[in-house]
Enzyme design. Structure first.
Site, PDB file in Angstrom:
ATOM      1  N   SER A 146       1.132 -14.940 -18.094  1.00  0.00           N
ATOM      2  CA  SER A 146       0.008 -14.665 -19.002  1.00  0.00           C
ATOM      3  C   SER A 146      -0.300 -13.182 -18.654  1.00  0.00           C
ATOM      4  O   SER A 146       0.660 -12.285 -18.637  1.00  0.00           O
ATOM      5  CB  SER A 146      -1.079 -15.528 -18.330  1.00  0.00           C
ATOM      6  OG  SER A 146      -2.601 -15.201 -18.712  1.00  0.00           O
ATOM      7  N   TYR A 160      -4.818  -9.561 -28.491  1.00  0.00           N
ATOM      8  CA  TYR A 160      -3.719 -10.049 -27.380  1.00  0.00           C
ATOM      9  C   TYR A 160      -4.555 -10.820 -26.365  1.00  0.00           C
ATOM     10  O   TYR A 160      -4.078 -11.645 -25.809  1.00  0.00           O
ATOM     11  CB  TYR A 160      -3.184  -8.598 -26.760  1.00  0.00           C
ATOM     12  CG  TYR A 160      -2.665  -8.774 -25.418  1.00  0.00           C
ATOM     13  CD1 TYR A 160      -1.206  -9.126 -25.526  1.00  0.00           C
ATOM     14  CD2 TYR A 160      -3.070  -8.258 -24.332  1.00  0.00           C
ATOM     15  CE1 TYR A 160      -0.527  -9.421 -24.327  1.00  0.00           C
ATOM     16  CE2 TYR A 160      -2.454  -8.476 -23.242  1.00  0.00           C
ATOM     17  CZ  TYR A 160      -0.922  -9.093 -23.103  1.00  0.00           C
ATOM     18  OH  TYR A 160      -0.381  -9.111 -21.974  1.00  0.00           O
ATOM     19  N   LYS A 164      -3.955 -14.663 -24.660  1.00  0.00           N
ATOM     20  CA  LYS A 164      -3.611 -14.723 -22.990  1.00  0.00           C
ATOM     21  C   LYS A 164      -4.843 -15.723 -22.318  1.00  0.00           C
ATOM     22  O   LYS A 164      -4.365 -16.381 -21.667  1.00  0.00           O
ATOM     23  CB  LYS A 164      -3.633 -13.498 -22.402  1.00  0.00           C
ATOM     24  CG  LYS A 164      -2.262 -12.609 -22.623  1.00  0.00           C
ATOM     25  CD  LYS A 164      -1.161 -13.477 -22.467  1.00  0.00           C
ATOM     26  CE  LYS A 164       0.316 -12.642 -22.818  1.00  0.00           C
ATOM     27  NZ  LYS A 164       1.606 -13.459 -22.447  1.00  0.00           N
TER      28      LYS A 164
END
Length: 286
Positions: A146, A160, A164
């Protein structure tokens, strides 16, 4: 002496185990492949263009295989080739991914889908390919790479960070499932890493006609060199991955890098308004 030999013979050994790594052509993936191989593991080092890889192909007990997380057939083929060569797989490292940064409005729908298909759906497809094998063997570990960006955010990273944050939730929930047959899920959360993330692993989109965002874009660009100064080498993350794989604990999350440790400590210490205010101050924002 016989007693000492008996004890040594019964200490669990990591040697001879097999890890499958996605995104092993460079950075964290490649460093992890090197490290696990040096520790006596078999390594299935997968990447989109294995024909370009030379170093890993020279190492003993390393299979370099083609795997594109956007191509389910390539996932299944790499998995099958790895099992055929080494007999079984003990650990899956979901590492492949990239970062899309920039104003959300500047991304097309196709670009949005590619970010989530790579970082989330691809991870799920690889995991779903390996899970029946783990379930049949009643063991197996999944480590998902992660980021501290899965627990907090920086400006311009809605895509993004969204992926994650998803990886964090997937991993934590999946842990309940795999525990039913003796499996385990762990998460490694790196900070800024001195790899090619700012090159081929980073996509930055901007539309200068969107004047309202340009101050924010400029602030991000100006802050990047300072952030990079605090980055850690990919080998640091590889060491944390190896620890997660071999420490024999039920620890779920592992932070990798001094900057990551500092950011996570601050995130846990402060409320949202205070922490986000600190991020704004770092980027010179109001």
């Amino acid at each position: 002496m016989a007693t000492l030999n008996f004890i040594a013979d019964n200490i669990p050994s990591e040697q001879g185990k097999t890890i499958l790594i996605t995104g092993a052509s460079s950075g964290i993936g490649k460093e992890t492949a090197r490290l696990f191989q040096s520790k006596g593991w078999n390594v299935i080092a997968t990447m989109r263009d294995p024909e370009n890889e030379t170093e890993l192909k020279q190492l003993k007990n390393v299979l370099v295989a083609k795997l594109d997380v956007l191509d389910v057939d390539s996932i299944q083929n790499a998995f099958a080739d790895g099992v055929k060569k080494f007999g079984s797989i003990d650990l899956l490292l979901n590492n492949a991914g990239y970062g899309a940064y920039g104003p959300l409005e500047a991304f097309s729908r196709d670009q949005v889908l590619r970010q989530f298909n790579t970082n989330v759906i691809g991870l799920l497809d690889v995991t779903r390919t390996v899970l029946p094998h783990f379930r049949e063997n009643k063991k197996g570990m999944i480590i998902n790479v992660s980021s501290v960006g899965g627990k907090m955010t920086f400006p311009m990273g809605s895509l993004y960070h969204g992926t994650k944050f998803a990886v964090e939730g997937i991993s934590e929930s999946l842990g309940f499932e795999v525990a039913q047959f003796g499996g385990q899920v762990k998460i490694v959360e790196p900070g800024m890493i001195a790899t090619d993330f700012s090159g081929r692993s980073l996509v930055f989109n901007n539309d200068e006609n969107m004047a309202e965002y340009q101050n924010l874009v400029g602030s991000l660009m100006a802050a990047m060199p300072t952030m990079a100064e605090n980055s850690s080498p990919a080998s640091v993350v590889a060491e944390v991955i190896f620890k997660a794989a071999t420490d024999g604990t039920d620890q779920l999350r592992y932070t990798a890098g001094e900057d990551a440790k500092m950011l996570m400590a601050n995130r846990h210490q402060y409320d949202d308004a205070t922490f986000i205010g600190g991020i704004k101050s770092q980027f010179g924002l109001k």
